[in-house]
Write an enzyme that holds these catalytic residues in place. Structure first.
Site, short mmCIF file in Angstrom:
data_model
loop_
_atom_site.label_atom_id
_atom_site.label_comp_id
_atom_site.label_asym_id
_atom_site.label_seq_id
_atom_site.Cartn_x
_atom_site.Cartn_y
_atom_site.Cartn_z
CG ASP A 120 -6.47 5.47 -2.75
OD1 ASP A 120 -6.40 6.44 -1.97
OD2 ASP A 120 -5.54 4.66 -2.92
CB CYS B 97 -4.05 4.61 -5.76
SG CYS B 97 -3.92 2.85 -5.40
N GLY B 98 -0.79 4.80 -4.46
CA GLY B 98 0.62 4.54 -4.77
C GLY B 98 0.81 3.32 -5.65
CB THR B 99 -0.25 -0.23 -5.38
OG1 THR B 99 -1.57 0.05 -4.90
CG2 THR B 99 0.64 -0.60 -4.21
CG HIS C 209 -6.80 -2.18 -6.16
ND1 HIS C 209 -6.39 -3.35 -5.56
CD2 HIS C 209 -6.69 -1.22 -5.20
CE1 HIS C 209 -6.06 -3.10 -4.30
NE2 HIS C 209 -6.22 -1.81 -4.06
CB CYS D 24 -0.90 -0.01 1.23
SG CYS D 24 -2.06 1.34 1.20
N GLY D 25 0.84 1.99 -1.08
CA GLY D 25 1.72 3.15 -1.23
C GLY D 25 1.37 4.25 -0.25
CG HIS D 26 -2.71 5.48 1.37
ND1 HIS D 26 -3.37 4.31 1.04
CD2 HIS D 26 -3.09 5.78 2.64
CE1 HIS D 26 -4.13 3.93 2.06
NE2 HIS D 26 -3.98 4.81 3.04
O1 PYC Z 1 -1.80 3.79 -2.09
O2 PYC Z 1 -1.31 1.81 -2.85
C1 PYC Z 1 -2.08 2.59 -2.32
C2 PYC Z 1 -3.42 2.10 -1.91
C3 PYC Z 1 -3.96 0.87 -2.14
C4 PYC Z 1 -5.25 0.88 -1.58
C5 PYC Z 1 -5.45 2.12 -1.03
N1 PYC Z 1 -4.32 2.86 -1.24
#
Ligand code: PYC
Length: 316
Positions: A237, A241-243, A211, A91-93
């Site tokens: 999100d 979303c980082g990923t 996702h 999870c990036g965030h």
């Molecule tokens: O930031 O990767 C992310 C992420 C995945 C689900 C919610 N945020």
């Protein structure tokens, strides 16, 4: 009132998306790799996951992060991310939220840190201005221009890509990507996800694509693109979303549209931004990095009375 052991949590948001880090009071997952400990978490302590992030103590928007002792001596932390319906590979965030929380606690200083996750160890840099850069797991496009018939919407075309989670990326959204259209966007992306499942469209090794990501032109000319990301369950999100940004950059790289080292500014549904770029990896994969900012919003002790009918959260 008889209480179970309280759980100390710190809440933050990363560019709008909440993270709840469990500091103490979590389940004893024993030793072993982070992957093995996640299996134990799922099998024996799933009620802990739902009690922490679901209503009445949380909500479907909250991403939980259970802090664990790392296996490697040079790692700053190990973490398992989870939400209202299950577990996230990366999870990036959330990683930005975890590092910001550790800084708030005085446990890390600006600089480079290694964080173990169930899908691999990621490096994250805490900058002097408080922002965090995450060097995400290697990312790649798995399938290009997959067409799926979506009941009520017709044929929808998208790419399947890995960015630490599995994504279906759609360039043609059903309506304008604004927070005001969130109900319509959730309905459309949920229908696409169901259609992918019904038609056997998966990630590598049959992995479930949980996702769905829509893209459009950015609202702010400074940015490269805007997105809307449906997360596992029915939440979206609030951050870019980082990923999901990593999956997007892997596709752009594959198309020859993003050169290594070039900045990609991904605008999310609230207008907040992750700055990303890629480095060339092996086998056509990329090593993505994303930079964003988190803010601590609260520090609490969650209480669980032994006779509380919703100590495991509310399941809708
Ligand atoms: O930031 O990767 C992310 C992420 C995945 C689900 C919610 N945020």
């Amino acid at each position: 009132m008889e209480l179970r052991e309280p759980v100390h949590v710190i809440d933050s948001h990363t560019e709008g998306e909440p993270t709840r880090v469990v500091i103490s009071g979590g389940p004893d997952l024993g030793s072993g790799s982070i992957h093995e400990r996640m299996q134990r978490f799922c099998k024996q302590f799933d009620h802990f996951r739902s009690g922490i992030v679901c209503e009445p103590r949380g909500s479907e928007v909250v991403v939980g992060a259970l802090l664990l002792d790392p296996v490697q001596p040079d790692s700053s932390a190990a973490v398992i991310f989870f939400n209202d319906v299950g577990y996230l590979g990366m999870c990036g965030h959330g990683t930005i939220g975890v590092l910001t929380t550790l800084a708030h606690l005085g446990r890390v200083a600006p600089g480079l840190h290694r964080i173990e996750t169930p899908v691999g160890t990621v490096e994250a840099t805490l900058h002097e201005d408080g922002s965090v850069t995450v060097e995400n797991v290697p990312s790649y496009r798995y399938r290009t221009k997959v067409e799926v018939e979506v009941p009520g919407y017709g044929p929808v075309t998208g790419d399947v890509a890995w960015g630490g989670n599995w994504f279906f990326l759609v360039a043609d959204p059903p309506c304008e990507l604004t927070a005001a259209n969130r109900i319509e966007l959730i309905a459309a992306s949920t229908s696409i996800r169901a259609a992918l499942h019904a038609n056997g469209v998966t990630g590598r090794d049959g992995a479930y694509i949980d996702h769905v990501e829509f893209f459009s032109e950015a609202k702010d000319q400074e940015n490269s693109s805007r997105n809307f990301v449906l997360c596992p369950g029915a939440s979206f999100d609030r951050s870019p979303c980082g990923t999901g940004t990593s999956a997007k950059m892997a596709c752009l790289y594959d198309d020859g549209k993003l050169a290594p080292g070039t900045t990609w500014k991904q605008e999310g549904i609230l207008g907040t931004v992750f700055q990303g770029s890629v480095r060339e990896g092996s086998d056509g994969q990329v090593n993505p990095s994303i930079r964003g900012h988190a803010w601590v919003t609260g520090e609490s002790k969650l209480l669980f009375a032994v006779d509380d009918p919703f100590s495991r959260g509310i399941k809708f």
